[in-house]
Design a protein around this motif. Structure first.
Motif, PDB file in Angstrom:
ATOM      1  N   SER A  11     176.143 -25.170  23.815  1.00  0.00           N
ATOM      2  CA  SER A  11     175.065 -25.894  23.142  1.00  0.00           C
ATOM      3  C   SER A  11     175.556 -26.336  21.776  1.00  0.00           C
ATOM      4  N   GLY A  13     174.021 -26.717  18.855  1.00  0.00           N
ATOM      5  CA  GLY A  13     173.451 -26.187  17.629  1.00  0.00           C
ATOM      6  C   GLY A  13     172.704 -27.258  16.849  1.00  0.00           C
ATOM      7  N   SER A 103     169.270 -28.659  23.843  1.00  0.00           N
ATOM      8  CA  SER A 103     170.637 -28.365  24.252  1.00  0.00           C
ATOM      9  C   SER A 103     170.770 -26.909  24.671  1.00  0.00           C
ATOM     10  N   LEU A 104     170.171 -26.011  23.896  1.00  0.00           N
ATOM     11  CA  LEU A 104     170.196 -24.588  24.242  1.00  0.00           C
ATOM     12  C   LEU A 104     169.553 -24.341  25.596  1.00  0.00           C
ATOM     13  N   THR A 108     171.591 -22.922  28.807  1.00  0.00           N
ATOM     14  CA  THR A 108     171.174 -21.641  29.385  1.00  0.00           C
ATOM     15  C   THR A 108     170.893 -21.782  30.871  1.00  0.00           C
ATOM     16  N   THR A 121     176.728 -20.589  22.326  1.00  0.00           N
ATOM     17  CA  THR A 121     175.641 -21.244  21.600  1.00  0.00           C
ATOM     18  C   THR A 121     176.073 -21.601  20.187  1.00  0.00           C
ATOM     19  N   ILE A 124     172.035 -22.344  14.858  1.00  0.00           N
ATOM     20  CA  ILE A 124     170.737 -23.004  14.689  1.00  0.00           C
ATOM     21  C   ILE A 124     170.081 -22.545  13.391  1.00  0.00           C
ATOM     22  N   GLN A 139     168.289 -16.957  19.038  1.00  0.00           N
ATOM     23  CA  GLN A 139     168.802 -17.402  20.325  1.00  0.00           C
ATOM     24  C   GLN A 139     169.043 -16.244  21.283  1.00  0.00           C
ATOM     25  N   TYR A 142     165.862 -15.538  22.985  1.00  0.00           N
ATOM     26  CA  TYR A 142     165.534 -16.651  23.881  1.00  0.00           C
ATOM     27  C   TYR A 142     166.315 -16.543  25.183  1.00  0.00           C
ATOM     28  N   VAL A 143     167.627 -16.332  25.059  1.00  0.00           N
ATOM     29  CA  VAL A 143     168.468 -16.252  26.253  1.00  0.00           C
ATOM     30  C   VAL A 143     168.090 -15.043  27.098  1.00  0.00           C
ATOM     31  N   ARG A 297     177.296 -14.571  27.295  1.00  0.00           N
ATOM     32  CA  ARG A 297     176.834 -15.400  26.185  1.00  0.00           C
ATOM     33  C   ARG A 297     177.533 -14.973  24.894  1.00  0.00           C
ATOM     34  N   SER A 299     178.573 -16.524  20.669  1.00  0.00           N
ATOM     35  CA  SER A 299     178.247 -17.490  19.632  1.00  0.00           C
ATOM     36  C   SER A 299     179.136 -17.209  18.431  1.00  0.00           C
TER      37      SER A 299
END
Length: 337
Positions: A11, A13, A103-104, A108, A121, A124, A139, A142-143, A297, A299
């Motif tokens: 993603s 960001g 995008s995220l 995902t 990711t 953000i 994030q 969220y994920v 995942r 980041s």
């Protein structure tokens, strides 16, 4: 490097931050850094502008599938998705936050479906996302929610070349930490960490160092009783359950060079106790890895850095490290299941 079987979904960001320019630089340095195939989710136009701002020659090619991305990666940065927006470095707004969230979400979904080998990711801005209705702390949550994993079982690990750390409590006031730590929470985090280090990092018998909460590990109760009342009993339980846990370790000595070889990860009681040593040692190569998920995942372990976006001063080291680590973890999962 253990290569993943499919491309990674990345993603972009917040487009006003450093994420887009670091992503295009990662593609430029893909061969020298040994990176696996990755695809940007959206932002074809703004990524081209970000590349130009850093004087980078980055062909951008829009693809309709991740299979197509594999075929073009050697000659162009593949972008999957029609999502796009303006590249306005240092000028965040709601439109940019909406693009980052879209995008995220697409990235995902690709990882969850198995079309992508893993998810990376971009950074953000949480405050801006909250303004457009994003109701997760970050994030990671969220994920986790998208994967059907309870937020408390999505464990944040910071990993660099010299150190791995996990904060037991994360984005809470320091004054609240003593009431939040518990035997059950320590044991749950340690079990998730041990399983992930085995599955994703190839460490057969992970060693977990657990920090004290108070200075000098409480100094025999003079500076607090959490060590004797909570942390030591948790370590005893973990040891009885077959986890190689040690502690409580005074945090002021645990991260010295001569001590870091004695453990594979440090489970720390609060945010700064875990992040200060990691960022002091591995600031430009630190990776945020989410443990306990059915997908990989990672980041980069830094924020949007709006203040230096577009200046060319931001280092791509952590972005490159996040892509590389996601590829290695996904590759191990593919081999070992």
């Amino acid at each position: 490097m253990t290569q993943p079987p499919r491309p990674l979904a990345v993603s972009i960001g917040d487009p006003a931050g450093v994420g887009p320019e670091l992503l295009v630089e990662a593609w430029v340095r893909r061969e020298q850094s040994g990176l696996p195939v990755f695809v940007a989710i959206g932002g074809a136009r703004l990524l081209a502008e970000a590349a130009a701002s850093r004087g980078l020659v980055v062909p951008i090619e829009t693809v309709s599938s991740l299979e197509q991305a594999e075929r073009v990666f050697h000659r162009a940065l593949p972008v999957c998705s029609d999502l796009d927006g303006e590249w306005k470095p240092g000028a965040p707004d709601r439109a940019g936050a909406s693009l980052a969230l879209a995008s995220l979400a697409e990235a995902t979904t690709l990882a969850k479906s198995g079309k992508a080998a893993g998810l990376v990711t971009g950074p953000i801005a949480k405050a801006l996302l909250a303004e457009i209705g994003f109701d997760h702390p970050g994030q990671t949550e969220y994920v986790a929610d998208a994967c059907g994993v309870a937020a408390q079982d999505a464990v944040m690990m910071l990993a660099g070349p010299q150190l791995r750390t996990i904060p037991l409590t994360v984005h809470v006031a320091l004054a609240l930490v003593p009431a939040l730590i518990s035997v059950d929470l320590i044991c749950r985090r340690a079990h998730i960490a041990s399983a992930a280090l085995q599955q994703d990092f190839g460490i057969e018998h992970p060693r977990i160092a657990i920090t004290a909460l108070n200075p000098h590990a409480g100094e025999g109760g003079r500076f607090g009783d959490e060590e004797a009342r909570i942390i030591a009993p948790a370590i005893e339980r973990l040891q009885a359950e077959g986890i190689a846990a040690t502690g409580p370790h005074p945090a002021d000595a645990l991260f010295a060079a001569h001590a870091r070889g004695d453990f594979d990860v440090a489970l720390c009681m609060y945010h700064d106790q875990a992040l200060i040593p990691l960022k002091a040692l591995d600031f430009d190569s630190g990776v945020n890895v989410t443990l306990g998920l059915p997908i990989v995942r990672t980041s980069p372990d830094h924020g949007t850095a709006f203040g230096i976006a577009g200046t060319g001063r931001a280092s791509a080291g952590a972005t490159i490290a996040a892509i590389r680590m996601a590829g290695e973890c996904a590759g191990r999962r593919a081999i070992h299941g």
